[in-house]
Design a protein around this motif. Structure first.
Motif, short mmCIF file in Angstrom:
data_model
loop_
_atom_site.label_atom_id
_atom_site.label_comp_id
_atom_site.label_asym_id
_atom_site.label_seq_id
_atom_site.Cartn_x
_atom_site.Cartn_y
_atom_site.Cartn_z
N PRO A 1 0.84 -1.20 0.00
CA PRO A 1 0.00 0.00 0.00
C PRO A 1 0.87 1.26 0.00
CG PRO A 1 -0.05 -1.08 2.15
CD PRO A 1 0.71 -1.97 1.23
N SER A 2 0.44 2.27 -0.73
CA SER A 2 1.20 3.54 -0.74
C SER A 2 1.01 4.29 0.56
CB SER A 2 0.78 4.40 -1.93
OG SER A 2 -0.61 4.60 -1.91
N ASP A 3 -0.13 4.07 1.20
CA ASP A 3 -0.42 4.69 2.49
C ASP A 3 0.04 3.72 3.57
OD1 ASP A 3 -1.49 5.68 4.84
OD2 ASP A 3 -3.48 6.07 3.98
N LYS A 4 1.06 4.09 4.33
CA LYS A 4 1.66 3.21 5.34
C LYS A 4 0.70 2.82 6.47
CE LYS A 4 6.22 3.81 4.10
NZ LYS A 4 6.71 2.77 3.31
N SER A 5 -0.41 3.56 6.60
CA SER A 5 -1.38 3.23 7.64
C SER A 5 -2.30 2.09 7.22
CB SER A 5 -2.21 4.46 8.01
OG SER A 5 -3.06 4.81 6.93
N LYS A 6 -2.22 1.68 5.96
CA LYS A 6 -3.06 0.59 5.45
C LYS A 6 -2.24 -0.68 5.30
CE LYS A 6 -6.21 3.69 3.16
NZ LYS A 6 -6.90 4.06 1.96
#
Length: 168
Positions: A26-31
Motif C-alpha cells: 500500500p502507498s499509504d503506510k497506515s493501510k
C-alpha cells in the motif's frame, strides 16, 4: 515485516489457462491491504502440441516479468488426487514458471497449497464462489475476474501477507 519495495506476482498455474495477478504494497503506510495493480490470464491454443504451448507460456510469462518486474512470486502447488492426466501438463507449466522466475528475475517462487491460501483468505475448504466474493469485497472490485485470475489474486495476497508452506 513486508518490504515497501516488494511487488508480488501471484500465479495459478495451468497449461490451458494460467491466472496471474500483480500486487504492490500500500502507498499509504497506515493501510495493510496491498494495491491490486493488474490481473489476467494467459491462455494457450489447445490446437497446439504440449511443447508448443509450453513455449507460448514461457514467452508470455517473460513478457509479464518484463512489464511488471515482480520481486516476489507466489504459486499454487497443484493437488490432483486421481486426476493423473491433468497433473502431467500442469506440472510442466509449473516447471516453466520456475524456469522463468529463476532465469528472468533470479527469484525463487514460494509454493502454496490450495488449502493454505484458501484458509488464509476464507477457510481451507472454500469453494470458488466464496473465494471470488471475498476477493471482490477485499479489493473492492466492481466486476469479478474469471476463476483463474481470482485465484491468482488470492495466491499473491497470501504471499504478500507472508504465508509460506516450504515446498519446493
Amino acid at each position: 515485516m513486508i518490504e515497501s519495495t516488494q511487488r508480488w506476482l501471484g500465479l495459478d498455474p495451468g497449461l490451458a489457462k494460467l491466472g496471474w495477478a500483480v500486487l504492490d504494497p500500500p502507498s499509504d503506510k497506515s493501510k495493510s491491504l496491498p494495491f491490486l495493480v493488474e490481473y489476467g490470464t494467459i491462455a494457450t491454443a489447445k490446437s497446439h502440441s504440449t511443447a508448443q504451448r509450453l513455449v507460448e507460456l514461457e514467452q508470455d510469462l517473460i513478457a509479464l516479468f518484463e512489464e511488471f518486474q515482480p520481486t516476489r512470486v507466489a504459486v499454487e502447488m497443484p493437488f490432483f488426487g486421481r486426476q493423473i492426466k491433468a497433473a502431467g501438463v500442469v506440472l510442466q507449466a509449473v516447471g516453466i514458471i520456475n524456469l522463468v522466475c529463476c532465469r528472468e528475475a533470479k527469484i525463487t517462487p514460494i509454493f502454496l497449497h490450495q488449502s493454505s491460501w484458501k484458509a488464509h483468505l476464507v477457510n481451507g475448504r472454500a469453494d470458488k464462489s466464496e473465494v471470488a466474493i471475498t476477493i471482490q469485497n477485499l479489493f473492492e472490485l466492481e466486476q469479478l475476474p474469471n476463476d483463474d485470475a481470482v485465484d491468482a489474486i488470492a495466491i499473491g495476497y497470501a504471499g504478500f501477507c507472508g504465508l509460506v508452506n516450504n515446498i519446493d
